[in-house]
Scaffold this active site. Structure first.
Site, PDB file in Angstrom:
ATOM      1  N   ASP A 147       0.300   4.608   5.091  1.00 51.95           N
ATOM      2  CA  ASP A 147      -0.517   4.271   3.926  1.00 51.95           C
ATOM      3  C   ASP A 147       0.375   3.916   2.732  1.00 51.95           C
ATOM      4  O   ASP A 147       1.243   4.706   2.346  1.00 51.95           O
ATOM      5  CB  ASP A 147      -1.401   5.480   3.608  1.00 51.95           C
ATOM      6  CG  ASP A 147      -2.617   5.132   2.793  1.00 51.95           C
ATOM      7  OD1 ASP A 147      -2.783   3.966   2.412  1.00 51.95           O
ATOM      8  OD2 ASP A 147      -3.422   6.055   2.540  1.00 51.95           O
TER       9      ASP A 147
ATOM     10  N   GLY B 162      -5.368  -4.850   1.761  1.00 47.52           N
ATOM     11  CA  GLY B 162      -5.627  -6.275   1.717  1.00 47.52           C
ATOM     12  C   GLY B 162      -5.032  -7.007   0.535  1.00 47.52           C
ATOM     13  O   GLY B 162      -5.250  -8.210   0.372  1.00 47.52           O
TER      14      GLY B 162
ATOM     15  N   ASP C 208     -10.664   1.295  -0.218  1.00 46.87           N
ATOM     16  CA  ASP C 208     -11.431   2.302   0.501  1.00 46.87           C
ATOM     17  C   ASP C 208     -12.926   1.994   0.480  1.00 46.87           C
ATOM     18  O   ASP C 208     -13.500   1.675  -0.574  1.00 46.87           O
ATOM     19  CB  ASP C 208     -11.208   3.678  -0.109  1.00 46.87           C
ATOM     20  CG  ASP C 208      -9.813   4.220   0.176  1.00 46.87           C
ATOM     21  OD1 ASP C 208      -9.025   3.519   0.821  1.00 46.87           O
ATOM     22  OD2 ASP C 208      -9.534   5.357  -0.252  1.00 46.87           O
TER      23      ASP C 208
END
Length: 384
Positions: A163, A201, A221
């Site tokens: 992440d 993205g 999210d």
């Protein structure tokens, strides 16, 4: 309102040819179909995470039949780590919440016929450290990429969620370089570890992620409300195709969470399926949730890749028609009503087709239906 599109076989096939993103696929032999499983974050977040929660989730996947439906990965998200690294620089789990260690937890998950996943970040801090006040220091993989990859392999990890978490802002890192570095370290371990990257993205990873990872987030999210679901769907209309071993990821499912109604849940699941999206739940599922999440006909669409993920074929205000080719010459079609009132929608089909409603589990006379507000009708078209 009436949403219509002509779905002649040749026309539809031509309209669904999307160019693949540049670069070779990762070719690690994993994620031939979109991966499915459970992730801890949407269910318990940071504070509620512990080894019993993970063991219970694994047991639930088995007991409810979700494992046999395809949900195989059990992924421990952020906040599993101790507050500092060990003296030798290695990561270690929080000793109170994971008293038996990660290797033992992975063994338990494996004993249930499942696969085990874990969370890490390329920078110096995790998202929970920055967003949730998790009081750790230095538990990011920056400067420890090889050591962490070897640790994960030794523990029996099968899936890594990597992440981004502000690694550009806090550490000056470049996304492609940082993600590729962990890719290389994972490959050096010799253990097959499905690699999932998340930078939301921002840098359009669908254009470069194919040679880096098995799946990549395409959005920020997803939250458990209809506006977030529809905004994410809208964003997918502009995203290039995934393919076996390399999938676009519009984030984990929010079925069973928040304010989503059963109709919204079915629409959400229909769209993730037509997009060939990874399917990761984050809930202790109710009977209604299971009826949605275990629909074998919808799951089959998600797991079927015949040249392209789904794309939007027509839009008229709040009404969308999405479609994708299926193996054997058929098509999946989703009639999506994003609006607040029911709408009659149809797909005019040239030629002879068997039309099956995948939520009613029966053949229907035509590709015309009244679609409820915030709902979807999902059809499978098979050559008659």
């Amino acid at each position: 309102m009436l949403g219509r599109i002509v779905l002649a076989a040749v026309t539809l096939a031509a309209s669904l040819i999307w160019p693949s993103g540049p670069g070779d696929d990762l070719h690690n032999g994993l994620a031939a179909t979109p991966p499915m499983g459970w992730n801890s974050w949407n269910q318990v977040g940071c504070d509620g995470l512990n080894e019993q929660v993970v063991r219970d989730a694994a047991d639930t996947l088995v007991r409810t039949g979700m494992r046999d439906a395809g949900y195989r990965y059990v992924v421990v998200d952020d906040c599993w780590q101790d507050l500092t690294r060990a003296a030798d620089g290695s990561l270690r789990p929080d000793p109170e919440r994971f008293p038996h260690g990660i290797a033992a937890l992975a063994d338990y998950v494996h004993s249930r016929g499942l696969l085990f996943g874990i969370y890490a970040v390329p920078g110096s801090g995790t998202c929970a450290m920055y967003n949730s006040g998790y009081p750790a220091t230095g538990i990011g993989s920056l400067g420890h990429e090889g050591q962490d990859a070897r640790t994960f392999a030794a523990w029996g990890v099968d899936f890594l969620k990597y992440d981004w978490c502000y690694a550009d802002t806090h550490d000056g890192l470049d996304e492609r370089t940082a993600f590729a570095k962990m890719r290389d370290e994972l490959q050096r371990t010799g253990r097959p570890i499905l690699y999932s990257i998340s930078e939301y993205g921002v840098q359009q990873p669908w254009n470069w992620g194919r040679g880096v990872a098995n799946m990549w987030r395409t959005t920020y999210d997803l939250t458990p409300d209809w506006n977030s679901v529809t905004a994410t769907i809208e964003q997918q209309a502009e995203v290039a195709t995934g393919s076996p071993g390399a999938w676009n990821d519009p984030d984990m499912l929010q079925i069973g969470n928040g304010t989503l109604t059963p109709e919204e849940d079915r629409a959400h699941f229909s769209m993730w399926a037509v997009l060939n999206a990874p399917l990761f739940v984050g809930t202790a599922p109710s009977a209604d949730d299971l009826a949605t999440l275990e629909n074998p006909e919808v799951i089959a669409v998600d797991q079927d890749f015949a040249g392209t993920q789904g794309r939007r074929l027509s839009t008229n205000g709040a009404l969308d028609v999405w479609g994708k080719p299926l193996s054997g010459g058929g098509y999946a079609v989703v009639l999506l009503n994003r609006g607040d009132t029911p709408a009659t929608m149809s797909a005019d089909i040239a030629g002879r087709w068997r039309v099956r409603d995948l939520w009613l589990h029966k053949d229907v006379p035509s590709a015309r239906a009244t679609v409820p507000a915030h709902g979807a009708v999902m059809l499978r078209l098979t050559p008659a």
